[in-house]
Design a protein around this motif. Sequence first.
Motif, mmCIF file in Angstrom:
data_model
loop_
_atom_site.group_PDB
_atom_site.id
_atom_site.type_symbol
_atom_site.label_atom_id
_atom_site.label_comp_id
_atom_site.label_asym_id
_atom_site.label_seq_id
_atom_site.Cartn_x
_atom_site.Cartn_y
_atom_site.Cartn_z
ATOM 1 N N LYS A 38 0.894 -1.372 -0.164
ATOM 2 C CA LYS A 38 -0.056 0.042 -0.065
ATOM 3 C C LYS A 38 0.778 1.232 0.038
ATOM 4 O O LYS A 38 0.569 2.232 -0.752
ATOM 5 C CB LYS A 38 -0.841 0.028 1.275
ATOM 6 N N LYS A 45 2.951 9.758 -18.617
ATOM 7 C CA LYS A 45 2.894 8.855 -17.184
ATOM 8 C C LYS A 45 3.740 7.765 -17.163
ATOM 9 O O LYS A 45 4.586 7.103 -16.318
ATOM 10 C CB LYS A 45 1.331 8.298 -16.784
ATOM 11 N N LEU A 52 2.498 1.415 -3.632
ATOM 12 C CA LEU A 52 1.335 1.762 -4.653
ATOM 13 C C LEU A 52 0.999 3.472 -4.389
ATOM 14 O O LEU A 52 0.834 4.066 -5.478
ATOM 15 C CB LEU A 52 0.198 1.144 -4.660
ATOM 16 N N LYS A 53 0.703 3.803 -3.169
ATOM 17 C CA LYS A 53 0.358 5.259 -2.831
ATOM 18 C C LYS A 53 1.455 6.097 -3.338
ATOM 19 O O LYS A 53 1.144 6.876 -4.028
ATOM 20 C CB LYS A 53 0.306 5.130 -1.396
ATOM 21 N N GLN A 110 -3.087 -1.439 -14.228
ATOM 22 C CA GLN A 110 -2.832 0.180 -14.423
ATOM 23 C C GLN A 110 -2.021 0.529 -15.762
ATOM 24 O O GLN A 110 -2.450 1.208 -16.282
ATOM 25 C CB GLN A 110 -2.300 0.423 -13.140
ATOM 26 N N ARG A 152 -2.467 -6.254 -10.569
ATOM 27 C CA ARG A 152 -3.058 -4.758 -10.246
ATOM 28 C C ARG A 152 -2.110 -3.728 -11.041
ATOM 29 O O ARG A 152 -2.589 -2.968 -11.718
ATOM 30 C CB ARG A 152 -3.332 -4.716 -8.971
ATOM 31 N N ILE A 153 -0.931 -3.976 -10.997
ATOM 32 C CA ILE A 153 -0.101 -3.166 -11.472
ATOM 33 C C ILE A 153 0.121 -3.166 -12.843
ATOM 34 O O ILE A 153 -0.065 -2.139 -13.735
ATOM 35 C CB ILE A 153 1.576 -3.501 -10.939
ATOM 36 N N GLY A 169 1.422 6.121 -7.223
ATOM 37 C CA GLY A 169 0.155 6.609 -7.566
ATOM 38 C C GLY A 169 0.424 8.126 -7.606
ATOM 39 O O GLY A 169 0.110 9.041 -8.241
ATOM 40 N N GLU A 170 0.980 8.682 -6.398
ATOM 41 C CA GLU A 170 1.191 10.310 -6.390
ATOM 42 C C GLU A 170 2.038 10.671 -7.405
ATOM 43 O O GLU A 170 1.787 11.894 -7.981
ATOM 44 C CB GLU A 170 1.824 10.324 -4.989
ATOM 45 N N HIS A 171 3.319 9.902 -7.497
ATOM 46 C CA HIS A 171 4.107 10.459 -8.742
ATOM 47 C C HIS A 171 3.349 10.560 -10.026
ATOM 48 O O HIS A 171 3.844 11.385 -10.743
ATOM 49 C CB HIS A 171 5.270 9.273 -8.889
ATOM 50 N N LEU A 172 2.528 9.819 -10.415
ATOM 51 C CA LEU A 172 1.786 9.674 -11.667
ATOM 52 C C LEU A 172 0.970 10.840 -11.672
ATOM 53 O O LEU A 172 0.524 11.117 -12.759
ATOM 54 C CB LEU A 172 1.178 8.352 -11.870
ATOM 55 N N LEU A 173 0.662 11.440 -10.644
ATOM 56 C CA LEU A 173 -0.412 12.654 -10.608
ATOM 57 C C LEU A 173 0.390 13.852 -11.463
ATOM 58 O O LEU A 173 -0.168 14.996 -11.699
ATOM 59 C CB LEU A 173 -0.721 13.099 -9.540
#
Lengths: 198, 198
Positions: free
Chosen positions: B64, B83, B67-68, B134, B130-131, B71-75
């Motif tokens: 977690k 991306k 992935l968090k 995405q 899951r990865i 995920g933040e980096h991809l923003l």
Amino acid sequence: MTTKAELTSQYILEIVAPIFNKNGYAATSLSDVTKATGLTKGAIYGNFKNKEDLAIASFVFTVKNMLKRIGEHLLNSDSPIEKLYLITDFYRNYYDYSKELGGCPVLNIGVDANNQNSLLLQKVRQVIERIQDQVTTIVEEGIEAGEISAEINALYFARRLDTMIQGAIFMTYTMDDDFYIQDTMDLIDRMIDNELKI
Amino acid sequence: MTTKAELTSQYILEIVAPIFNKNGYAATSLSDVTKATGLTKGAIYGNFKNKEDLAIASFVFTVKNMLKRIGEHLLNSDSPIEKLYLITDFYRNYYDYSKELGGCPVLNIGVDANNQNSLLLQKVRQVIERIQDQVTTIVEEGIEAGEISAEINALYFARRLDTMIQGAIFMTYTMDDDFYIQDTMDLIDRMIDNELKI
DNA sequence: CCATAAATATACCGATTGGTATATTAAATA
DNA sequence: TATTTAATATACCAATCGGTATATTTATGG
């Protein structure tokens, strides 16, 4: 001449090496060892100093098997560039083959020994460097023979090859899907075609 | 409201997750857990059913976090192709970052749980899928947006990306050399440039 | 502030751990 | 075949394993 103890040591390694490779060091107990071999602790400790010594010998035993097999496969051609294709060809059958050994020893013991057993980790590093050296030499011979572009950095290519193969082995084992190895070998073959071959 | 037990569970995971990640399941004992946390078995078993439950919760906790972070980096971009570059950019700092977590949880637990703990292995597979999902989605969005060639098989690319990254992580950790990650990210960037980008 | 419940600590369980000293058996030599 | 040595089996060790039942402490609601 081969003493009885030497035969026993060999027998123990044949049985025990796949167990250590599959389970890792800590998850393999001496009762696993005695149960699998049908021998007693006396016989085990008569032939190996301790558990760590046995684990290291097991790793070396498995790696020797592997390196011998790939070495034999590379005898199928004298051409350096063909030898590179023979490497990917070898790994196309690696999932089935390595299962007999209890998995890929470099991957399994490499991960297992990290932060755990520095002696084992050292052995893994030696094996990786040795493999990379051999690939490097093949590429350099290919350059000398005019088969491979002189612009190629042989060591870098060897490391990339190794990295991709290890990734493929990890994914294939973890997902239990040979796709990863097959697809990665396709990719490497194309890299050889497009970037190395003259 | 957060009960005391929930806080304790969280505290235990923060301390214990890196230990399980580093050492693996079998090599982590409950005395390791109590020693590191400063708590007793009563507290541990009051919050977790058993050792396996704790190990699984530890893996989930670490993943977690990971992935968090990614995920933040991809923003940092809305563009699908950008991306993809952000993914490699993220992994360029992965060695330092993942050390804090005790290593790459997918690699470590994936290898550790293979042939050992099927529940943990199942969790690892879920994370990998899951990865890949995405990344597949990003590529598909890139195709729709006209940024990525429509000839690209999004799922295959996602699997290749994952395979190469895991290989690089394994090599970097085993050889303790960040070269492998950096070089692999260079290679992936070039693949994006040459094969995906329109 | 007291009663209840939640959370943690303590003390213990049988089983197993890696390892060893010694007894026994098998093999080699003379 | 007798003696010596090599090899293996047996029996045991303290320490640690994961787990549990119960006692004690801490937090909470009336």
